[in-house]
Motif scaffolding. Sequence first.
Motif, PDB file in Angstrom:
ATOM      1  N   UNK A 105      43.050  49.445  40.571  1.00 24.00           N
ATOM      2  CA  UNK A 105      41.792  49.007  39.962  1.00 24.00           C
ATOM      3  C   UNK A 105      41.141  47.922  40.817  1.00 24.00           C
ATOM      4  N   UNK A 106      39.838  47.910  40.843  1.00 25.13           N
ATOM      5  CA  UNK A 106      39.105  46.885  41.572  1.00 25.13           C
ATOM      6  C   UNK A 106      38.618  45.818  40.597  1.00 25.13           C
ATOM      7  N   UNK A 107      38.584  44.576  41.069  1.00 30.55           N
ATOM      8  CA  UNK A 107      38.096  43.421  40.316  1.00 30.55           C
ATOM      9  C   UNK A 107      38.960  43.116  39.091  1.00 30.55           C
ATOM     10  N   UNK A 108      40.192  43.603  39.077  1.00 32.10           N
ATOM     11  CA  UNK A 108      41.121  43.326  37.979  1.00 32.10           C
ATOM     12  C   UNK A 108      42.526  43.187  38.537  1.00 32.10           C
ATOM     13  N   UNK A 109      43.354  42.419  37.830  1.00 33.49           N
ATOM     14  CA  UNK A 109      44.779  42.452  38.136  1.00 33.49           C
ATOM     15  C   UNK A 109      45.318  43.838  37.800  1.00 33.49           C
ATOM     16  N   UNK A 110      46.283  44.286  38.572  1.00 31.18           N
ATOM     17  CA  UNK A 110      46.838  45.617  38.345  1.00 31.18           C
ATOM     18  C   UNK A 110      48.258  45.641  38.904  1.00 31.18           C
TER      19      UNK A 110
END
Length: 572
Positions: free
Chosen positions: A246-251
């Motif tokens: 995922x982009x712009x999120x912790x994952x």
Amino acid sequence: MLRITLAQLNPTLGDLEGNAARMAEAARRAAAQGSGLIVFSQMALTGYYPADLLGQAGFMDRVEAALDALRRESAALPGLHWVLGTPTRIDHASQAGTLLHDSLLVLHGGELRLACSRQVLTSGDFDERRHLASGPDGTRLLQIGQTRIGLLIGAEAGIGDIAEPADPASPLARVAAAAPDLVLHLDARSSHLCRRSQRHAALARVAQQCAAALISVNQVGGHDGLVYDGGSLAALPGAGVVFEARRFEQDEPALVLNAAGGLHGAQGEALAPVPGEGLPVMEFYRRQLILGLRDYARRCGFARVVVGSSGGLDSALTLALAAEALGPDKVVGITMPSRFSTTGSVDDSVALCRNLGIELISHPIADLVAAYGQQFAASFGQPLAGLTLENLQARIRGTALMEYSNAFGHLLLTTGNKSEVAVGYCTLYGDTNGGLSLLGDLYKTEVFALARHLNAHAGRELVPQVVIDKPPSAELAPGQRDDDSLPPYPVLDEVLKFLIEGPLLPAEQYAAARDFVVQQQRSEEGRALVQRVQGLLARSQFKRQQLAPVIRVRARSLGVRDWQMPVAARHV
């Protein structure tokens, strides 16, 4: 088979204890889910890039204490290998001074199993040679069971304008020569308009060159003006990028390396195709700016923000982004009408804040301007008029906003766009006041486009259409319009793109800007326009060196890190 967890975390620069705790929590989750390997990002322990924190007394002592805590944590998870990034001290006499290494460490069962240090340093977002030295030749291969794993750090993978040297002793060449089954790449690559495609192309080449599956882990989060978008990925030779987190999120996704050297999902599922195109440009801007503001405010200790609401588009878009990033209840708008403000501008501010659900406070400045004028005439023997009067209004507004910030603890967001800041169409210590700039890397034509996108994304009118449609004006003089002082923004922006970013632009934007400027150079009027814009860009450098941090969305912003122009110089 080997199950691998990609720990795409959001570290806080210098928060060694907090970062270590988050890493340990991620490792416990990975072990509970059956992973045999967890991979963190480059300098995950400190966050990238700590800059002069690295030279502070006691900082490396804290780093080593946090590393020791992680080593002890690894002893409690004996089935899990940890691959993580951290700065380390140089422990041999050939490197003098206080330089450090950017290192990759492998922890397992309470022991440090392997360490290697980055050899390819860069001068991109940071002057790394201020703090780091190139690492020595060393082991680049980790064996876990029957799996041979090659190791790379940051620019060693040749991303962006850093080309991997042909030297067969380079880290990438040595890893490829070792015939690994898997390559791990620890990264911390900030995000801008072109960066995703650069990363995908470079890492697909690495997988091809190494003839092996590749996994690259990137950090996520906002750090001052830079935003890291995550997007950790996996690539296979011949297939290119086959997985993107995922982009712009912790994952914390997990992948499984099978006996044939392929990759599949944690439950054995085939990996879904990864689109070659990333987010649409305006959606990328929205998400980049929202994450940048959210993390900047949180890390600087601000729960709320304040914005001067002029009734114009720049302040409207800033308010809309802030409301989405922090919540409407955490945003305050202040309208500050003067005798030159139109009734429509005040009404537009009211409509905007009603649409967004935020508080709007009125702070008229007409009496303050009049009082300044009276005292100016009494002290200096001439009336306050012209540009001096215009700038005074902006400075009174800036002062009022800073008073509110001081009194109530809100972070003041400045609202200037890249086009205005580039040519100095702003008042120093006035509308430039603030602790962070959201729009400072968006050209004015992009401000219009992003406002329309926010409305479309919300499915309703957040920014009133009348605000988008009305001619831009500072409203500091009767009937004033921006295009009285500047070329029309579609013209100005093409020239500025060519002068500021040039070949760093996306290919189609560079071709359009270059062709536009070439066409201008064919007429005397056009040459004069380009020369005028060059002159404005040069003469306003002294303003830009005093402005708030800008959240970068393009390859080159006008922040002091990207646009390193002298003030006292002959530019054109």
